[in-house]
Motif scaffolding. Structure first.
Motif, PDB file in Angstrom:
ATOM      1  N   TYR B  32       0.640  -7.394   6.215  1.00  0.00           N
ATOM      2  CA  TYR B  32       1.681  -6.607   6.845  1.00  0.00           C
ATOM      3  C   TYR B  32       0.964  -5.386   7.433  1.00  0.00           C
ATOM      4  N   ASP B  94      -0.323  -3.082   4.346  1.00  0.00           N
ATOM      5  CA  ASP B  94       0.616  -2.803   3.264  1.00  0.00           C
ATOM      6  C   ASP B  94       0.568  -3.874   2.189  1.00  0.00           C
ATOM      7  N   ASP B  95       0.341  -3.448   0.958  1.00  0.00           N
ATOM      8  CA  ASP B  95       0.454  -4.317  -0.203  1.00  0.00           C
ATOM      9  C   ASP B  95       1.244  -3.542  -1.233  1.00  0.00           C
ATOM     10  N   TYR B  96       2.501  -3.243  -0.923  1.00  0.00           N
ATOM     11  CA  TYR B  96       3.381  -2.381  -1.706  1.00  0.00           C
ATOM     12  C   TYR B  96       2.958  -0.919  -1.669  1.00  0.00           C
ATOM     13  N   LYS B  97       1.838  -0.635  -1.070  1.00  0.00           N
ATOM     14  CA  LYS B  97       1.457   0.721  -0.700  1.00  0.00           C
ATOM     15  C   LYS B  97       0.551   0.572   0.514  1.00  0.00           C
ATOM     16  N   LEU B  98       0.514   1.619   1.319  1.00  0.00           N
ATOM     17  CA  LEU B  98      -0.266   1.554   2.550  1.00  0.00           C
ATOM     18  C   LEU B  98      -1.723   1.922   2.299  1.00  0.00           C
TER      19      LEU B  98
END
Lengths: 117, 110
Positions: B32, B94-98
């Motif tokens: 993402y 993005d992996d649950y935070k940037l």
């Protein structure tokens, strides 16, 4: 709602002093993030909250750093015994409920610029 | 772990000319990807995002980006630059935070 609000915008402190920053997220957002940005670099992740629970902390977040989000609303980031290396822009961001990674946008505040002298 | 590389630290472009900013990512799953812009002393503003589907993504202020899985790239483009586009641009995954790249500073000359 005016977006993510951070206070103060600027803070100058002497080495060894404690400082506290505040972040007010967008009201309906349940996720809140703290980042640190130094000159010429991209923001680095520090920690994030879902509601009042602190779910992840970066190894960048030394023992002198603590963050809280009481009642899942505003958040504070405290730095104890500040060092010159703590001088940076501290950014706060918030986002809504996620169904998966990346499916909501993170909105950033204007940041708090800390200078340790 | 996910990471982003922005190979160009600084780009200077003439007003009215085209602009392309490079971004390469490293991520194990479907990435993402985001592009943010930051003006001096300001926070970050989202320009565009890629989640899935069409690999050419349109954003605000006339920007677009193309996702190329084979090249692990997500380059940002604008056909005609305006003086107000002078800023710092960040690519992020993005992996649950940037996770952000180091940024590219864009200077626009008259």
């Amino acid at each position: 709602d005016t977006g993510v609000s951070q206070n103060p915008r600027h803070k100058i402190t002497k080495r060894g002093q404690n400082v506290t920053f505040r972040c007010d997220p967008i009201s309906e957002h349940n996720r809140l993030y703290w980042y640190r940005q130094t000159l010429g670099q991209g923001p680095e992740f520090l920690t994030y909250f879902q509601n009042e629970a602190q779910l992840e902390k970066s190894r960048l977040l030394s023992d002198r750093f603590s963050a809280e989000r009481p009642k899942g609303s505003f958040s504070t980031l405290e730095i104890q015994r500040t060092e010159q290396g703590d001088s940076a822009m501290y950014l706060c961001a918030s986002s809504g409920e996620r169904q998966g990674a990346g499916d909501t946008e993170a909105f950033f505040g204007q940041g708090t610029r800390l200078t340790v002298v | 772990a996910q990471s982003v590389t922005q190979p160009d630290i600084h780009i200077t472009v003439s007003e009215g000319a085209s602009l392309e900013l490079r971004c390469n990512y490293s991520y194990g799953a479907t990435p993402y990807l985001f592009w943010y812009v930051q003006s001096p002393g300001q926070g970050l503003q989202l320009l565009l995002k890629y989640f899935s589907g069409d690999t050419l993504v349109q954003g605000i202020k006339g920007f677009e980006a193309e996702f190329k899985r084979s090249q692990s790239s997500f380059n940002l483009r604008k056909p005609s630059v305006h003086w107000s586009d002078a800023a710092e641009y960040f690519c992020a995954v993005d992996d649950y935070k940037l996770s952000f790249g180091a940024g590219t500073t864009v200077t626009v000359r008259a």
